[in-house]
Design an enzyme around this catalytic site. Structure first.
Site, PDB file in Angstrom:
ATOM      1  N   ASP A 228       0.922  -1.170   0.004  1.00 62.74           N
ATOM      2  CA  ASP A 228      -0.005  -0.210  -0.103  1.00 62.74           C
ATOM      3  C   ASP A 228       0.918   1.095   0.045  1.00 62.74           C
ATOM      4  O   ASP A 228       0.328   2.281  -0.333  1.00 62.74           O
ATOM      5  CB  ASP A 228      -1.005  -0.003   1.309  1.00 62.74           C
ATOM      6  N   GLY A 280      -5.049  -0.868  -1.605  1.00 61.54           N
ATOM      7  CA  GLY A 280      -4.666   0.246  -1.033  1.00 61.54           C
ATOM      8  C   GLY A 280      -5.601   0.696  -0.080  1.00 61.54           C
ATOM      9  O   GLY A 280      -6.843   1.278  -0.538  1.00 61.54           O
ATOM     10  N   ARG A 570       0.383  -8.464  -5.589  1.00 66.88           N
ATOM     11  CA  ARG A 570       1.117  -8.695  -3.999  1.00 66.88           C
ATOM     12  C   ARG A 570       1.880  -9.976  -3.960  1.00 66.88           C
ATOM     13  O   ARG A 570       2.924 -10.111  -3.447  1.00 66.88           O
ATOM     14  CB  ARG A 570       0.001  -8.754  -3.016  1.00 66.88           C
TER      15      ARG A 570
HETATM   16  P1  FBP Z   1      -0.511  -4.878   4.767  1.00 66.68           P
HETATM   17  O1  FBP Z   1      -0.938  -3.535   4.981  1.00 66.68           O
HETATM   18  O2  FBP Z   1      -0.698  -5.816   5.448  1.00 66.68           O
HETATM   19  O3  FBP Z   1       0.454  -5.081   3.938  1.00 66.68           O
HETATM   20  O4  FBP Z   1      -1.810  -5.511   3.601  1.00 66.68           O
HETATM   21  C1  FBP Z   1      -2.073  -4.690   2.729  1.00 66.68           C
HETATM   22  C2  FBP Z   1      -3.112  -5.291   1.635  1.00 66.68           C
HETATM   23  O5  FBP Z   1      -2.578  -5.817   0.614  1.00 66.68           O
HETATM   24  C3  FBP Z   1      -4.122  -4.392   1.225  1.00 66.68           C
HETATM   25  O6  FBP Z   1      -4.032  -3.623   0.262  1.00 66.68           O
HETATM   26  C4  FBP Z   1      -5.565  -5.096   1.214  1.00 66.68           C
HETATM   27  O7  FBP Z   1      -6.642  -4.113   1.537  1.00 66.68           O
HETATM   28  C5  FBP Z   1      -5.210  -5.970   2.333  1.00 66.68           C
HETATM   29  O8  FBP Z   1      -3.678  -6.094   2.360  1.00 66.68           O
HETATM   30  C6  FBP Z   1      -6.034  -7.178   1.959  1.00 66.68           C
HETATM   31  O9  FBP Z   1      -5.938  -7.927   3.194  1.00 66.68           O
HETATM   32  P2  FBP Z   1      -6.262  -9.706   3.231  1.00 66.68           P
HETATM   33  O10 FBP Z   1      -5.007 -10.213   2.756  1.00 66.68           O
HETATM   34  O11 FBP Z   1      -6.514  -9.953   4.806  1.00 66.68           O
HETATM   35  O12 FBP Z   1      -7.217  -9.820   2.250  1.00 66.68           O
END
Ligand code: FBP
Length: 697
Positions: A228, A280, A570
């Protein structure tokens, strides 16, 4: 399949050619694993030390001083080479250590290289040092689940994406019980240091653990991770200490490559608006970078919407001697109007297609929605804190959740001191589409955060956009412009005089390259009325075929395809930038540990400049913390860094908005960032946001 056929395919699979072709050890993988990232000059030294610097100052929160007394006075530390160490330095630096490392939160490309950098530096100092990876995130610390990080393991994951080696999780070490269990694990393993690779919440955790284990002599070091991009650190004077968390560049490049492909498709097939939601959760850094990378037609930036002031409304209210508080911040309705206006303007020049980029957390920037999110976060957190079970187990269906909210609204009528959910909230909430109500009530993550990735943000906005485009269409304000030369060709082919019909049909018949059908003509019926009125046809005659054809071509259909860019980027293998950045972060972590630091975050200063100017440093975490409302109560946390609407990167996007929208007859002009190329020249070696913002310093 017959036995004979089965045997034949098994024989084929057994041949070295087929094995070679389908092997998972493909060339890309081998090249990545073999790549040795360059290290900052200082790491060429056999020993590295730390020097406190007074150059950077912070505003210290009183509560941070109270809760983190042993680490609050930490200074920024610069990594320096120690060319002539004395015996005691050498002995301490090179003593065998036990170091634990954990990934926390969502994966971010480059994490494996943090481990690789730490491992290589630790091995160089003393091959007897042991590194333990805690499995599945902070749960691994709480439950003492580890994996010893060996050379073989590190070599398997060098320069590769994901957090596959030890995996990750979102548990927060936020209770005394979890804290005690974590301490116990560190004791059982005999750890000298614990490294927490995570986002703002995880680095907050790192500070509290550092304080908690200060007297036990267990050092705790944080590493700024999150795609993010919302961990960016400045001191009180605005000096940049950490320009960007790792993983951001890769994720942005991965999203941008896919989105520019959609741009190509959209401008080829010319029939879809591609709506791209990019990750984000709170900050729109990724959307901003994607805009710079692709020049998408429309990019929404949450922070801009949150800062929006409706000047017209303010002036109107001022004239009436009132204050209109609704003029501050953009409403969903207003936002949908802005988007529709842009869509209609492109359509007017024949471009009823395009690409829209929406940050995942956009709804948090919309005042009315933010209020609901905050209120519901508190309601859910309070329910969970006062009951043995939790909100989402007790209220499984939407109907049950709504019934609970109704109960709260009734309570607010009887008990005036209960203000968190009142009748007005209830009434407004009922007006929201069911899927969105459900979204707003989804389970919060372990940190109590609203999970934007679980909500179809794009669908909420698109619903409003579709409705308003229909209204514009009915009013004759959303039409596809017809190229004049095409119109003339169709008319002449049908034996009709284009110049005779032109002024009747179009409001801009003359020099314009794209002709817009008169606003009043919104159906074949209204078209016929105009032609009859102008004497072009009689009442009993049909609309001439070519005229009807042109009219129908001017009637737009708003066809969309929605896409979500998040998990794919990611999980992408890191760009060279992230490979080098994270490897050097790992080396920095070791220097911090070997020199006794705790409560510090490893970082690289001057990321925006040439590699030769990168400076590894340790940033004190405690002075960065401040009080923030989380799940209804004030907590000491690390502040998230959101898009600065005064930054050069944002101003550039704003200034180019009109050009990138392309509401002109000229061809669209977009940017092809291309795929992440690990080898070869030409890969952009750092985020554009950083490059632009560096110009302002
Ligand atoms: P971090 O802040 O832990 O790095 O994660 C960011 C993120 O990739 C966000 O952009 C997104 O909203 C969230 O993780 C998604 O979370 P999950 O993996 O729990 O679905």
């Amino acid at each position: 399949m017959s036995n004979k056929e089965k045997k034949a395919i098994e024989d084929l699979l057994g041949t070295p050619e087929v094995q070679g072709i389908i092997s998972h050890l493909n060339r890309e993988l081998l090249e990545r694993r073999a790549y040795v990232p360059p290290t900052c000059e200082v790491f060429n030294s056999p020993y590295t030390g730390l020097e406190d610097t007074e150059r950077f100052r912070f505003f210290i929160d009183r509560e941070a001083r109270k809760q983190l007394p042993d680490i609050i006075d930490n200074r920024v530390q610069e990594v320096v080479s120690v060319d002539a160490p004395d015996a005691s330095f050498r002995q301490n630096y090179s003593r065998p250590r036990k170091i634990g490392i954990v990934f926390s939160g969502g994966p971010a490309p480059g994490g494996h290289n943090v481990i690789a950098g730490l491992f290589d530096a630790a091995q160089k100092a003393n091959p007897a040092t042991k590194i333990y990876g805690f499995l599945l995130g902070p749960d691994g610390i709480i439950e003492n689940e580890t994996l010893e990080v060996t050379k073989e393991l590190v070599d398997t994951y060098r320069n590769l994406g994901g957090f596959t080696m030890i995996k990750t999780g979102r548990t927060k070490i936020d209770t005394q019980k979890k804290m005690s269990l974590s301490k116990q694990t560190c004791k059982e393993l005999g750890l000298d240091a614990l490294v927490i690779v995570g986002g703002d919440d995880s680095n907050t955790n790192a500070a509290f653990l550092a304080q908690e284990m200060f007297r036990d002599g267990v050092q705790v070091i944080g590493v700024p991770k999150t795609i993010d991009g919302d961990i960016q650190v400045r001191d009180a004077e605005g000096n940049v200490l950490c320009a960007m968390s790792f993983g951001f560049h890769t994720a942005a490049r991965a999203f941008a490559k896919e989105i520019s492909n959609l741009y190509t498709d959209s401008t080829s097939d010319a029939k879809y608006w591609h709506v791209c939601k990019v990750m984000g959760r709170v900050a729109s850094h990724l959307a901003l970078e994607v805009a710079l990378q692709t020049h998408a037609h429309i990019t929404l930036i949450g922070e801009e919407l949150a800062n929006y002031v409706d000047k017209e409304r303010l002036e109107k209210a001022e004239k009436e001697g009132k204050t209109d508080y609704t003029a501050y911040g953009m409403t969903l309705r207003h936002l949908s109007r802005v988007v529709c206006d842009a869509i209609a303007r492109r359509a007017a020049v024949g471009k009823n297609y395009g690409v829209i980029v929406i940050p995942e957390g956009i709804l948090e920037s919309i005042n009315e929605i933010q209020i609901f999110i905050t209120k519901l976060n508190t309601i859910i957190a309070e329910y969970n804190a006062t009951h043995d079970t939790d909100f989402h187990t007790d209220f499984l269906t939407l109907a049950e959740k709504l019934e609970y909210l109704r109960k709260l609204a009734r309570r607010s009528r009887e008990d005036k001191s209960f203000t968190i959910w009142n009748t007005r909230d209830g009434d407004l909430f009922v007006g929201i589409p069911a899927f969105f109500q459900e979204g707003l009530l989804t389970e919060r993550d372990a940190h109590g955060n609203f999970q934007f990735s679980q909500v179809e943000t794009d669908k909420v906005l698109l619903g409003l956009v579709k409705d308003y485009l229909n209204t514009l269409k009915e009013k004759g304000l959303y039409k596809i412009g017809i190229e004049k030369s095409y119109y003339e060709k169709v008319m002449k082919k049908g034996g009709l005089d284009p110049d005779y019909f032109g002024p009747m049909l179009f409001k801009n018949y003359g020099d314009s390259r794209y002709l817009l059908v008169e606003q009043s003509i919104i159906s074949v019926k209204t078209l016929k009325q105009v032609l009859v009125k102008e004497g072009a046809i009689r009442e009993d005659q049909e609309v001439p075929g070519p005229v009807e054809k042109i009219f129908k071509m001017s009637v737009p259909k708003f066809k969309t395809q929605t896409h979500f860019y998040g998990y794919d980027g990611r999980g992408s293998d890191p760009t060279q930038f992230d490979c080098i950045y994270t490897y050097n972060l790992g080396r920095t972590v070791f220097t911090l540990i070997a020199n006794g630091a705790t409560g510090q975050m490893a970082a690289i200063r001057n990321l925006e400049l040439d590699f030769a100017q990168w400076e590894p440093i340790g940033i004190p975490i405690a002075p960065l913390m401040h009080l923030e409302e989380r799940t209804g109560k004030l907590s000491l946390v690390l502040e998230k860094s959101v898009v600065d609407v005064q930054s050069i990167a944002f101003k550039v996007v704003k200034a180019c908005r009109e050009k990138w929208l392309g509401a002109t007859p000229e061809p669209d002009n977009y940017r092809r960032p291309g795929p992440i190329r690990f080898t070869g020249k030409g890969e952009e070696n750092k985020p554009i946001t950083l490059q632009l913002n560096a110009l302002g310093r």
